[in-house]
Design a protein around this motif. Structure first.
Motif, PDB file in Angstrom:
ATOM      1  N   LEU A  64       0.862  -1.179   0.000  1.00 18.03           N
ATOM      2  CA  LEU A  64       0.000   0.000   0.000  1.00 18.03           C
ATOM      3  C   LEU A  64       0.897   1.226   0.000  1.00 18.03           C
ATOM      4  O   LEU A  64       1.752   1.374   0.872  1.00 18.03           O
ATOM      5  CB  LEU A  64      -0.915   0.007   1.223  1.00 18.03           C
ATOM      6  N   LEU A  88      -7.314   2.805   5.446  1.00 19.48           N
ATOM      7  CA  LEU A  88      -6.815   2.120   4.251  1.00 19.48           C
ATOM      8  C   LEU A  88      -6.043   0.853   4.606  1.00 19.48           C
ATOM      9  O   LEU A  88      -6.241  -0.196   3.993  1.00 19.48           O
ATOM     10  CB  LEU A  88      -5.912   3.070   3.454  1.00 19.48           C
ATOM     11  N   GLU A  92      -7.326  -2.856   3.536  1.00 20.87           N
ATOM     12  CA  GLU A  92      -6.583  -3.545   2.476  1.00 20.87           C
ATOM     13  C   GLU A  92      -5.650  -4.634   2.995  1.00 20.87           C
ATOM     14  O   GLU A  92      -5.244  -5.518   2.250  1.00 20.87           O
ATOM     15  CB  GLU A  92      -5.786  -2.525   1.659  1.00 20.87           C
ATOM     16  N   GLY A 315      -6.510   9.452  -2.231  1.00 21.72           N
ATOM     17  CA  GLY A 315      -6.604   8.083  -1.730  1.00 21.72           C
ATOM     18  C   GLY A 315      -5.233   7.463  -1.567  1.00 21.72           C
ATOM     19  O   GLY A 315      -4.385   7.967  -0.847  1.00 21.72           O
ATOM     20  N   THR A 317      -2.478   4.133  -3.580  1.00 24.16           N
ATOM     21  CA  THR A 317      -2.284   3.183  -4.668  1.00 24.16           C
ATOM     22  C   THR A 317      -1.845   1.852  -4.074  1.00 24.16           C
ATOM     23  O   THR A 317      -0.982   1.814  -3.199  1.00 24.16           O
ATOM     24  CB  THR A 317      -1.229   3.690  -5.669  1.00 24.16           C
ATOM     25  N   GLU A 318      -2.462   0.790  -4.538  1.00 25.42           N
ATOM     26  CA  GLU A 318      -2.119  -0.545  -4.061  1.00 25.42           C
ATOM     27  C   GLU A 318      -1.388  -1.303  -5.157  1.00 25.42           C
ATOM     28  O   GLU A 318      -1.827  -1.346  -6.307  1.00 25.42           O
ATOM     29  CB  GLU A 318      -3.382  -1.309  -3.660  1.00 25.42           C
ATOM     30  N   LYS A 330      -3.740  -0.819  -8.338  1.00 23.77           N
ATOM     31  CA  LYS A 330      -5.130  -0.405  -8.190  1.00 23.77           C
ATOM     32  C   LYS A 330      -5.172   0.924  -7.450  1.00 23.77           C
ATOM     33  O   LYS A 330      -4.537   1.072  -6.405  1.00 23.77           O
ATOM     34  CB  LYS A 330      -5.927  -1.470  -7.408  1.00 23.77           C
ATOM     35  N   LEU A 332      -6.917   3.435  -5.135  1.00 26.94           N
ATOM     36  CA  LEU A 332      -7.926   3.424  -4.074  1.00 26.94           C
ATOM     37  C   LEU A 332      -8.359   4.853  -3.814  1.00 26.94           C
ATOM     38  O   LEU A 332      -7.513   5.734  -3.640  1.00 26.94           O
ATOM     39  CB  LEU A 332      -7.359   2.801  -2.804  1.00 26.94           C
ATOM     40  N   GLU A 333      -9.655   5.102  -3.768  1.00 23.05           N
ATOM     41  CA  GLU A 333     -10.162   6.474  -3.589  1.00 23.05           C
ATOM     42  C   GLU A 333     -10.786   6.651  -2.225  1.00 23.05           C
ATOM     43  O   GLU A 333     -11.386   5.721  -1.667  1.00 23.05           O
ATOM     44  CB  GLU A 333     -11.196   6.791  -4.674  1.00 23.05           C
TER      45      GLU A 333
END
Length: 334
Positions: A64, A88, A92, A315, A317-318, A330, A332-333
């Motif tokens: 993450l 988050l 996640e 957000g 980013t993963e 991906k 993430l927002e």
């Protein structure tokens, strides 16, 4: 003694006390540099700034990425930023959290870094920060912030080798059965550089590139001569980001790229040495994922409402490394 003289003495005493207190509060905090010496003639292996995480066989490895939280002097905003980070991570469940710089941006950076550390340590997940251009602008220098990071139980940060640009250049090897399957290069490119009498973003310098090439070669020698694919994490994007204007795999561009003025050639070295993905922050309103010459150039999504931002790109980013070592991202927002 007249009342007037007493008043003057009292006021003068108050001024002195306030001046002393301000001097103590504003006193610079300097750390002790503990970076190892390094030269390109050294043998790779055993250096303190090489970290390892064993990847569980048959399982994905999730990273993450949090960027540009920029904690500053408003406690309410900072609390919100850290709560979002906690949400988050809790949702996640990553195996590693990477903070790509500008984690703080105010005078009392050492106090604010403590808030970041309290948040991250409470989550019980390994985490790896790099410096941005704002992290060390307060009263604490990089060496002091590095001391604070290195004292944290779950933090993988290391001051890195001396004799090169930045502080906090270090390596994380993801291994399976004790053999590296991917290498994460953590760069400090947040320092400034003077070009034509103007202060500009520094970017990754020539000595950092030489260190990177040396490490890739050394890791390959330990891996039967096979170059291990690698990722690069930094704060300031490399100049090649400027060329990316459309055709994005995901995300968007909402502002120009603020990169180093001088291009010392990191992208070319990265492309030629098993580099597959570059991850950066710095420009808050960009979060695109693009590709150039087989290398992914990724802007990470800004992770707080502090400083300037766009509601369209907030957000995190993963990054997922699957069981076959394929990488996907991906956005993430919030």
């Amino acid at each position: 003694m007249s009342k007037g003289k007493k008043a003057v003495i009292i006021i003068a005493a108050i001024v002195v006390v306030l001046a002393v207190a301000a001097g103590i509060i504003l006193m610079p905090r300097h750390g002790k540099t503990v970076a190892d010496t390094w030269s390109p003639y050294d043998t790779y292996g055993g250096q303190k700034w090489i970290r390892t995480i064993e990847k569980q066989p048959g399982k994905d490895f999730k990273i993450l990425q949090i960027t540009d939280t920029q904690l500053y002097m408003l406690p309410g905003d900072n609390k919100k930023a850290l709560e979002l980070t906690k949400e988050l991570v809790t949702e996640e469940k990553p195996d590693l959290v990477v903070l790509t710089g500008d984690n703080v941006s105010a005078l009392f950076t050492d106090w604010l870094i403590d808030d970041v550390i309290d948040c991250m340590e409470s989550l019980g997940v390994p985490w790896a920060p790099v410096f941005g251009n704002h992290d060390y602008e307060g009263r604490a220098d990089k060496a002091k912030l590095a001391e604070i990071y290195e004292a944290s139980k779950n933090c993988l940060f290391k001051s890195g080798p001396s004799g090169m640009d930045g502080m906090g250049n270090y390596i994380i090897n993801l291994t399976r059965n004790n053999k590296p399957v991917y290498t994460l290069f953590m760069f400090d490119d947040g320092q400034f550089r003077v070009v034509d009498n103007n202060i500009t973003d520094g970017g990754i310098g020539k000595n950092q590139i030489k260190w990177y090439e040396w490490a890739v070669k050394g890791i390959a020698e330990e891996n039967g001569g096979n170059i291990v694919p690698n990722l690069a994490f930094m704060h300031v994007p490399v100049p090649e980001y400027k060329e990316q204007t459309d055709g994005f795999k995901a995300g968007m561009r909402q502002e120009d790229s603020c990169t180093a003025v001088n291009n010392d050639g990191f992208f070319t070295a990265f492309k030629n040495n098993g580099g597959t993905h570059i991850y950066a922050g710095h420009d808050h309103n960009n979060n695109f994922i693009s590709e150039k010459d087989g290398v992914e150039l990724n802007y990470m999504t800004k992770s707080s409402y502090n400083c300037y931002f766009s509601f369209k790109s907030l957000g995190a980013t993963e990054i997922t490394l699957d069981k076959n070592n394929n990488i996907s991202e991906k956005i993430l927002e919030f």
